[in-house]
Write a protein that holds these residues in place. Structure first.
Motif, PDB file in Angstrom:
ATOM      1  N   MET A   1      44.606  34.112  42.745  1.00 28.59           N
ATOM      2  CA  MET A   1      44.044  32.841  42.322  1.00 28.59           C
ATOM      3  C   MET A   1      44.479  32.559  40.894  1.00 28.59           C
ATOM      4  SD  MET A   1      40.032  31.695  42.200  1.00 28.59           S
ATOM      5  CE  MET A   1      39.642  32.915  40.937  1.00 28.59           C
ATOM      6  N   SER A   2      44.958  31.323  40.631  1.00 25.30           N
ATOM      7  CA  SER A   2      45.389  30.944  39.292  1.00 25.30           C
ATOM      8  C   SER A   2      44.188  30.849  38.359  1.00 25.30           C
ATOM      9  CB  SER A   2      46.109  29.596  39.340  1.00 25.30           C
ATOM     10  OG  SER A   2      47.226  29.662  40.194  1.00 25.30           O
ATOM     11  N   VAL A   3      44.420  31.165  37.070  1.00 23.31           N
ATOM     12  CA  VAL A   3      43.323  31.176  36.108  1.00 23.31           C
ATOM     13  C   VAL A   3      43.799  30.598  34.782  1.00 23.31           C
ATOM     14  CG1 VAL A   3      43.875  33.536  35.422  1.00 23.31           C
ATOM     15  CG2 VAL A   3      41.610  32.615  34.950  1.00 23.31           C
ATOM     16  N   LEU A   4      42.964  29.753  34.175  1.00 23.90           N
ATOM     17  CA  LEU A   4      43.231  29.242  32.838  1.00 23.90           C
ATOM     18  C   LEU A   4      42.684  30.229  31.809  1.00 23.90           C
ATOM     19  CD1 LEU A   4      42.465  25.414  33.065  1.00 23.90           C
ATOM     20  CD2 LEU A   4      44.595  26.435  32.246  1.00 23.90           C
ATOM     21  N   ARG A 692      35.224  44.453  39.257  1.00 19.16           N
ATOM     22  CA  ARG A 692      36.291  44.086  40.197  1.00 19.16           C
ATOM     23  C   ARG A 692      36.007  42.739  40.861  1.00 19.16           C
ATOM     24  NH1 ARG A 692      38.392  49.951  42.655  1.00 19.16           N
ATOM     25  NH2 ARG A 692      40.257  49.971  41.322  1.00 19.16           N
ATOM     26  N   LEU A 693      34.747  42.426  41.096  1.00 13.95           N
ATOM     27  CA  LEU A 693      34.417  41.088  41.601  1.00 13.95           C
ATOM     28  C   LEU A 693      34.845  40.023  40.589  1.00 13.95           C
ATOM     29  CD1 LEU A 693      30.893  41.745  43.141  1.00 13.95           C
ATOM     30  CD2 LEU A 693      32.871  40.870  44.388  1.00 13.95           C
ATOM     31  N   GLY A 697      38.072  39.330  42.449  1.00 16.56           N
ATOM     32  CA  GLY A 697      37.486  38.494  43.484  1.00 16.56           C
ATOM     33  C   GLY A 697      36.912  39.325  44.615  1.00 16.56           C
ATOM     34  N   PRO A 698      36.115  38.699  45.495  1.00 13.81           N
ATOM     35  CA  PRO A 698      35.388  39.464  46.519  1.00 13.81           C
ATOM     36  C   PRO A 698      36.239  39.981  47.664  1.00 13.81           C
ATOM     37  CG  PRO A 698      34.976  37.119  46.760  1.00 13.81           C
ATOM     38  CD  PRO A 698      35.755  37.268  45.489  1.00 13.81           C
ATOM     39  N   ASP A 699      37.420  39.363  47.915  1.00 17.32           N
ATOM     40  CA  ASP A 699      38.203  39.723  49.092  1.00 17.32           C
ATOM     41  C   ASP A 699      39.371  40.646  48.792  1.00 17.32           C
ATOM     42  OD1 ASP A 699      36.559  38.121  50.664  1.00 17.32           O
ATOM     43  OD2 ASP A 699      37.773  36.334  50.288  1.00 17.32           O
ATOM     44  N   HIS A 700      39.535  41.033  47.543  1.00 15.29           N
ATOM     45  CA  HIS A 700      40.650  41.924  47.211  1.00 15.29           C
ATOM     46  C   HIS A 700      40.409  43.298  47.843  1.00 15.29           C
ATOM     47  CE1 HIS A 700      43.499  44.306  44.846  1.00 15.29           C
ATOM     48  NE2 HIS A 700      44.073  43.161  44.515  1.00 15.29           N
ATOM     49  N   THR A 706      35.806  49.521  46.851  1.00 16.74           N
ATOM     50  CA  THR A 706      34.713  49.883  45.943  1.00 16.74           C
ATOM     51  C   THR A 706      33.366  49.708  46.628  1.00 16.74           C
ATOM     52  OG1 THR A 706      36.088  49.093  44.112  1.00 16.74           O
ATOM     53  CG2 THR A 706      33.760  49.489  43.636  1.00 16.74           C
ATOM     54  N   ARG A 707      33.212  48.624  47.381  1.00 14.38           N
ATOM     55  CA  ARG A 707      31.950  48.398  48.094  1.00 14.38           C
ATOM     56  C   ARG A 707      31.698  49.496  49.124  1.00 14.38           C
ATOM     57  NH1 ARG A 707      32.154  42.449  50.369  1.00 14.38           N
ATOM     58  NH2 ARG A 707      30.175  43.142  51.240  1.00 14.38           N
ATOM     59  N   THR A 708      32.749  49.895  49.831  1.00 16.36           N
ATOM     60  CA  THR A 708      32.598  50.949  50.837  1.00 16.36           C
ATOM     61  C   THR A 708      32.191  52.269  50.192  1.00 16.36           C
ATOM     62  OG1 THR A 708      34.266  49.888  52.243  1.00 16.36           O
ATOM     63  CG2 THR A 708      33.781  52.212  52.665  1.00 16.36           C
ATOM     64  N   ASP A 709      32.888  52.636  49.091  1.00 18.09           N
ATOM     65  CA  ASP A 709      32.560  53.891  48.423  1.00 18.09           C
ATOM     66  C   ASP A 709      31.165  53.850  47.804  1.00 18.09           C
ATOM     67  OD1 ASP A 709      35.015  54.742  49.166  1.00 18.09           O
ATOM     68  OD2 ASP A 709      35.873  54.868  47.167  1.00 18.09           O
ATOM     69  N   LEU A 710      30.773  52.699  47.279  1.00 14.03           N
ATOM     70  CA  LEU A 710      29.435  52.568  46.705  1.00 14.03           C
ATOM     71  C   LEU A 710      28.373  52.815  47.772  1.00 14.03           C
ATOM     72  CD1 LEU A 710      27.360  51.821  44.573  1.00 14.03           C
ATOM     73  CD2 LEU A 710      27.851  49.399  45.030  1.00 14.03           C
TER      74      LEU A 710
END
Length: 722
Positions: A1-4, A692-693, A697-700, A706-710
């Protein structure tokens, strides 16, 4: 995703030399600096505070520039933009030197080596992202210093960066006499001021680069080059003014076809953009279109490629390969490519060019070429290459330059064209290499061969993107023996095969890469001998892909043999020798020798600390691998301690949001858990997930991991068992 970038946390340093004592004058450079400074601090670009944009015109010495860059690097925590315009020279080491007012050709002490600026960014910068723009002759040489290839390229790269160069490493930039700006910077300024028709809401560097390349090439000017590292291409330099004006025009009453009103509005903006203040738009940006320009009309298959149902006798004049019928060409060499025991692609080599043909299943109702093109672009740019869309005889296609390994493990680029056509339930892709990749006129024969191909989809159920398998029938073998002759292959053909083998592995076909590199190695041994750098590079790639294909023991044996030869030829301190030791240690661990891998990495670390430095990327990578294999060898506490020390250094060198820093935090949490501190691991992963969120972002995939390991360590902590 592009970011300014965040204006308050970003800095820009604009350097230019317009007056020279011993070189041709470049008065347009002064205009470049003033216009770009105004744009970066204005509403059409980054809106940086004026005090965050430093302009250094006609610096009296190199240290003046370095000091300014170092100060900005220390202050910026989001994005640091470095720009240089002026003469570029090649020093005796074939690297880029930026010319200052007193520079004398042949006297290296009078210029500013680009390497000095790179070192400041690498060692002194706190910025999360770096943007380097070079408008000078031979600026493409800087790409070579930042290029990447597996195992070696990280030693020269600046993390989180995008480098945009006005010309190739052997080309001069263009500063037309009498023009207000230089050709490259003038086009960049025009892009930021007026936008890109049909482009996305945010003009990120990847989009800007592709637009500049197409525009300058169409004008006959030098073609710019780019290098992306760790998503630097997603940094935006401003909003797309074309899209914002279009929304305003449509809001004023124009419908989608109201081109006349839109044209008048566009002219008005172009005539007034230098004085008009544009208030910030508080509406959400419009969805970005799928491409960088108006969507072209669908390609017509009226002249092929054909579906089996459209040709009465496909075998007439064609080779029957089961899933494909391919037109016979005199004096061609045919190579089939395997995925395991299955033939999935065929390469036709004729003269000094080749085309690889591969067919895939696709939905009946829609094609996949538009999506595949974007994926190829992303993959090539992320690997350090370039890829631009164009419209050719076969519809939309890609013109790419992909990284290849050169002698002494240096990095170069190979020109490749990707063509593709969607058919009923199938997609046919062609990869053109050799002379036909750069000379479109020379590729006419290969394009005709592609058009005449007949695809046999078959009736069995297939998922989209499943390869349509090929077979080599008896008839095809007879025809092949009669019509095809084996040719002695020159270096260009061998380099093309090297590149194709590498990208076959990157596409997920490790076994196919192994087979291709084995064939290539035999030919390079025959033509070049065992000690040639190209031969050694092929052996390194073959060993690597053997490991990736599941043969870790085979990779170990191959790297052991290669290490002995590189020690004999290059000595123990050469970067290629050290890289071979790194690979050998890794595959020893993968083969089940965790303790042996740890011992090998411990020895390698001592040598890299001596030869390189503590903060060098290769040294940091060695420390990470050493910590990991210590843990795998049963020393969980030692691994946790080592990752804790490494994290402190990566935070200092790379900053908190760098991918390597985040990965180190993940490893530290894991090994804390392995020591029995499940609650500590869960707490660390919870903090990491939030970052990381924010960063990815949430879908990376890393966020999902990270969510799985948490969840896992939380469960262990609550259950009270390990």
């Amino acid at each position: 995703m592009s970011v300014l970038p965040d204006p308050g946390a970003s800095r820009a340093v604009l350097v230019g030399t317009s007056r020279y004592q011993h070189l041709e004058q470049l008065p347009a450079v002064s205009n470049n600096l003033q216009a770009l400074a105004g744009l970066l601090s204005g509403p059409l670009s980054l809106q940086l505070p004026a005090q965050h944009v430093a302009v250094v015109e006609n610096p009296d010495a190199a240290h003046t520039v370095v000091s300014e860059v170092r100060q900005a690097a220390a202050e910026a925590t989001d994005t640091l933009v470095i720009y240089f315009a002026g003469h570029g020279l090649i020093d005796p080491q074939d690297t880029l030197s930026l010319a200052l007012p007193h520079t004398v050709v042949g006297r290296i002490e009078t210029g500013l080596p680009y390497e000095w600026l790179r070192q400041v960014l690498l060692l002194d910068s706190r910025a999360e992202r770096h943007v380097v723009i070079l408008d000078c002759c031979y600026s493409g040489l800087a790409l070579g210093r930042m290029s990447a290839s597996p195992g070696l390229a990280d030693q020269a790269a600046v993390e989180g960066s995008f480098l945009l160069a006005a010309a190739a490493e052997t080309r001069t930039a263009l500063a037309p006499v009498g023009d207000t700006y230089t050709a490259f910077t003038g086009t960049l300024l025009d892009t930021l001021r007026h936008g890109i028709p049909g482009g996305p809401a945010l003009l990120d560097l990847g989009t800007i680069y592709r637009h500049l390349r197409l525009t300058l090439e169409a004008r006959g000017h030098p073609v710019p080059q780019a290098r992306d590292r760790n998503s630097g291409a997603r940094v935006a330099l401003g909003r797309n003014q074309w899209q914002q004006l279009r929304e305003a025009a449509l809001a004023g009453g124009a419908d989608e076809d109201g081109e006349e009103r839109w044209t008048h509005a566009s002219r008005a903006l172009r005539n007034n953009s230098h004085t008009r203040e544009h208030p910030a738009d508080d509406r959400p940006p419009a969805p970005a279109p799928s491409g960088t320009g108006p969507r072209p009309a669908p390609f017509s298959r009226s002249e092929g490629p054909w579906d089996r149902s459209e040709v009465a006798h496909p075998e007439h004049g064609r080779l029957n390969l089961g899933g494909l019928f391919i037109r016979q060409v005199e004096d061609m060499e045919l190579r089939v490519e395997l995925a395991g025991e299955t033939i999935v692609a065929v390469t036709v080599i004729t003269g000094d060019q080749a085309v690889q043909l591969q067919a895939f299943a696709a939905p009946e109702t829609e094609g996949i070429w538009d999506t595949v093109r974007k994926e190829i672009i992303d993959g090539i740019i992320s690997a350090g290459g370039t890829a631009d869309e164009a419209t050719g005889p076969l519809g939309r296609e890609l013109h790419a330059r992909v990284p290849v390994e050169l002698p002494d493990d240096a990095n170069g680029f190979q020109a490749i064209r990707f063509v593709g056509v969607d058919g009923p339930g199938w997609f046919l892709r062609g990869v053109i290499s050799g002379r036909g990749a750069a000379d479109l006129q020379a590729a006419t024969e290969l394009e005709a061969l592609f058009r005449s191909t007949v695809v046999v989809r078959g009736q069995r159920p297939m998922k989209p993107r499943d390869p349509i398998t090929l077979t080599l029938s008896d008839d095809a073998e007879v025809v092949d023996e009669r019509r095809t002759k084996t040719r002695v292959q020159g270096p260009d053909t061998l380099a093309t095969r090297h590149s194709l083998a590498h990208w076959r592995g990157e596409a997920g076909d490790a076994a196919g890469a192994v087979a291709a590199f084995e064939e290539l190695l035999a030919d390079r041994l025959r033509m070049l001998g065992p000690d040639h750098p190209y031969t050694l590079a092929t052996r390194s790639n073959l060993a690597y892909w053997r490991g990736e294909a599941g043969d870790a023991a085979g990779a170990v044996a191959a790297f052991e043999e290669l290490l002995a030869d590189r020690l004999r030829m290059l000595g123990p301190n050469h970067l290629s020798t050290l890289a071979t030791r790194h690979s050998l240690a890794h595959w020893r661990g993968e083969a089940g020798e965790a303790a042996g891998a740890a011992a090998a990495f411990e020895e390698l670390l001592a040598d890299r600390l001596r030869v390189l430095r503590r903060d060098h990327p290769d040294t940091l990578a060695t420390r990470s691998n050493l910590a990991y294999w210590r843990g795998e060898a049963g020393e969980a506490a030692g691994a946790a301690a080592a990752f804790e020390e490494l994290l402190a250094d990566r935070l200092r060198v790379l900053g908190p949001n760098h991918p390597d820093t985040l990965a180190t935090r993940h490893s530290l949490a894991h090994w804390r858990g392995k020591t029995g501190d499940a609650a500590g691991a869960a707490a660390a992963l919870e903090e990491l997930l939030a970052d990381r969120l924010r960063v990815l972002g949430p879908d990376h995939p890393y966020t999902l991991t990270t969510r799985t390991d948490l969840a896992y360590w939380r469960w262990l902590a609550q259950d009270g068992r390990y």
